[in-house]
Design an enzyme around this catalytic site. Structure first.
Site, short mmCIF file in Angstrom:
data_model
loop_
_atom_site.label_atom_id
_atom_site.label_comp_id
_atom_site.label_asym_id
_atom_site.label_seq_id
_atom_site.Cartn_x
_atom_site.Cartn_y
_atom_site.Cartn_z
N GLY A 181 -7.63 -10.64 -4.11
CA GLY A 181 -8.24 -11.50 -3.10
C GLY A 181 -9.38 -10.85 -2.33
N GLU B 297 -3.81 -8.08 -11.24
CA GLU B 297 -2.86 -9.20 -11.22
C GLU B 297 -1.91 -9.26 -12.42
OE1 GLU B 297 -6.14 -9.48 -10.65
OE2 GLU B 297 -6.44 -10.48 -8.72
N GLY C 108 -4.29 -10.86 -1.89
CA GLY C 108 -3.68 -11.93 -1.11
C GLY C 108 -2.42 -11.43 -0.43
N ASP D 214 -7.70 -13.66 -10.98
CA ASP D 214 -8.30 -14.90 -10.46
C ASP D 214 -9.45 -14.62 -9.49
OD1 ASP D 214 -6.67 -14.00 -8.37
OD2 ASP D 214 -5.89 -15.99 -7.87
C1 QUE Z 1 -1.37 -6.77 -7.61
C2 QUE Z 1 -1.84 -7.52 -6.57
C3 QUE Z 1 -1.61 -7.14 -5.24
C4 QUE Z 1 -0.89 -5.96 -5.00
C5 QUE Z 1 -0.43 -5.21 -6.07
C6 QUE Z 1 -0.68 -5.62 -7.36
C7 QUE Z 1 -2.07 -7.90 -4.11
C8 QUE Z 1 -1.75 -7.41 -2.80
C9 QUE Z 1 -1.01 -6.22 -2.64
C10 QUE Z 1 -0.66 -5.64 -1.36
C11 QUE Z 1 -1.28 -5.97 -0.17
C12 QUE Z 1 -0.90 -5.42 1.05
C13 QUE Z 1 0.11 -4.50 1.11
C14 QUE Z 1 0.75 -4.14 -0.08
C15 QUE Z 1 0.37 -4.70 -1.28
O1 QUE Z 1 -0.63 -5.53 -3.74
O2 QUE Z 1 -2.71 -8.98 -4.27
O3 QUE Z 1 1.75 -3.26 -0.02
O4 QUE Z 1 0.49 -3.94 2.30
O5 QUE Z 1 -2.15 -8.12 -1.74
O6 QUE Z 1 -0.22 -4.89 -8.41
O7 QUE Z 1 -2.55 -8.66 -6.82
#
Ligand code: QUE
Length: 346
Positions: A115, A138, A67, A146
Site C-alpha cells: 500500500g 503480497e 495496508g 496490487d
Molecule cells: C506483505 C504485506 C504486508 C506485510 C508483510 C507482507 C503489509 C503490511 C505489513 C505490516 C505493516 C505494519 C506493521 C507490520 C506489518 O506487513 O501490507 O508488522 O506494523 O502492512 O509480507 O503486504
C-alpha cells in the site's frame, strides 16, 4: 490507540504537505488515512495557492509498510463489507495520484511496500533516500501485487517486474532506481531542504535536480540476464524449471523463495502481470479489484496474514498446497467480471 492523527496535512508555502503518521506500525495505511488523503488531494488540485503536493512519513524506519492488513484480515473474516470498500477507495486513490494534475512528490525513506507503493510509485516525482527498502511482498501473505502492480510491474525493465511480483524481493536504493520504481536519490537529511525549495516557489524539477545525488551501480544489474531469461518463462512452473536449471546460488535461493509463497497467489500474479502489459492504468485497477474480491473470499490471505503478522510463525499452510494443485479453472475464475460490482472511476 494514540491521540496522534494518523495522517497530517499542512500548507508550507506553495506546497501541500502530507505526512503519514503511524510510525510505531510502520505507517501502515488505514481506511481512515485513505478517506482523508483523497479529498485533501482534490482540494489542493483546485487551490491556486498550491503548486505541488509532497508526501512523506514520520519516523526513520518506514515510509509505509503496506495496508493495515491486521484490520483487513479481521473485517474480511467477519464478512464486514468495509474490507471491499477499503480496496475500492484505495485503488481509486492510487488512480487519482497517477493522473494528479499537479506535481506529486513522494519522499521515500525506509520501508516502502504494498500500500505504501500505491501512494508513492504513481506520483510524478519519486525521491528515494539511502534508507529506502522497496518490495511488493503480497504473494507471501496469500494476496497478489496490487495497488497498481498490474500496471507498473510489466513496465519495469525486462522481466524485473515479474521477478519482483513473484518473489517479493526487497530492493535497496540502487536497485529501486534501476527497477524504475524510484527516480532519484536525495539523502534523507536533505528532504526538508528539498521541501523548502519547492515551498519557496522554486520549480519542482530544478529543486529536485539541485538536491539529487549520484548512486552506485545496482547489484540487480549483475542478475539481469538471468532474470530476463528465467522470468520470461510461460508459467510459474516454467520459471521455476529455468531457475533450477540455471544452477547458481542466486537462482536456487530465488526458486526457494517462490516455492514458499502461496501457490495460488503466484499463479494469479503471473497472469496478472502478463495481462497488465496490455492494459491502461484504469483497466489494471479494475482487474485488481476483481482479484481482491476473490481473494477476500478465499483462504490464503487469512492464512498468510495469520502466519506473517498475527502469530508470526512464518509457516503458512497454503490451500491449494502446491502449484500443481492449482487448476487453470481456479485461476481463470479470479479474473471474471464482477458484473454490477466492477470498479469504476469518476
Ligand atoms: C506483505 C504485506 C504486508 C506485510 C508483510 C507482507 C503489509 C503490511 C505489513 C505490516 C505493516 C505494519 C506493521 C507490520 C506489518 O506487513 O501490507 O508488522 O506494523 O502492512 O509480507 O503486504
Amino acid at each position: 490507540m494514540s491521540d496522534e492523527p494518523e495522517i497530517l496535512f499542512e500548507q508550507r508555502g506553495v506546497v501541500g504537505l502530507v505526512t503519514l503518521n503511524r510510525p510505531k506500525v510502520l505507517n501502515a495505511l488505514t481506511y481512515n488515512m485513505v478517506k482523508q488523503l483523497h479529498p485533501q488531494l482534490e482540494a489542493w488540485a483546485v487551490d491556486d495557492g498550491i503548486k505541488a503536493v509532497v508526501i512523506r512519513a514520520s519516523g526513520e524506519k518506514a515510509f509505509c509498510a503496506g495496508g493495515d492488513i491486521r484490520v483487513l484480515h479481521d473485517w474480511g473474516k467477519a464478512g464486514d463489507p468495509q474490507v471491499i470498500d477499503f480496496y475500492r477507495d484505495e485503488y481509486r486513490l492510487n488512480r487519482y495520484i497517477k493522473q494528479y494534475p499537479k506535481p506529486y512528490i513522494a519522499l521515500i525513506s525506509g520501508i516502502d511496500m504494498g500500500g505504501g507503493v500505491g501512494v508513492s510509485a504513481h506520483g510524478s516525482h519519486r525521491i528515494a533516500s539511502e534508507r529506502i527498502l522497496f518490495a511488493m511482498p503480497e504473494t507471501g501473505i496469500g494476496l497478489f501485487p496490487d495497488v497498481g502492480g498490474t500496471y507498473f510491474l510489466p513496465r519495469c525493465p525486462g522481466e524485473i517486474g515479474m521477478y519482483l511480483g513473484l518473489t517479493g524481493a526487497r530492493l535497496k536504493l540502487e536497485d529501486a532506481i534501476y527497477a524504475g520504481v524510484a527516480d532519484v536519490f536525495v539523502p534523507a537529511d536533505r528532504h526538508d531542504a528539498l521541501i523548502a525549495r519547492i515551498a519557496g516557489g522554486e520549480a519542482v524539477d530544478d529543486s529536485v535536480a539541485a538536491e539529487a545525488q549520484a548512486v552506485e551501480k545496482a547489484p540487480l544489474k549483475v542478475q539481469r540476464s538471468v532474470i530476463d531469461h528465467c522470468f520470461s518463462g510461460t508459467s510459474v512452473g516454467h520459471i521455476l524449471a529455468r531457475l533450477d536449471k540455471a544452477d547458481t546460488d542466486w537462482a536456487r535461493a530465488t526458486a526457494e523463495t517462490i516455492r514458499a509463497k502461496s501457490p495460488l497467489s503466484t499463479r494469479i500474479a503471473y497472469e496478472q502481470i502478463r495481462l497488465g502489459a496490455t492494459l491502461d492504468f484504469e483497466s489494471c485497477m479494475a482487474l485488481e479489484f476483481r482479484l481482491t474480491n476473490r481473494f477476500m473470499r478465499g483462504h490464503d490471505f487469512y492464512e498468510g496474514v495469520r502466519a506473517v503478522v498475527i502469530d508470526k510463525d512464518q509457516a503458512p499452510k497454503w490451500q491449494p498446497a502446491t502449484l500443481d494443485d492449482v487448476s487453470d479453472e481456479m485461476v481463470q475464475a479470479y479474473f471474471e467480471s464482477l458484473g454490477d460490482n466492477e470498479l469504476i472511476f469518476d
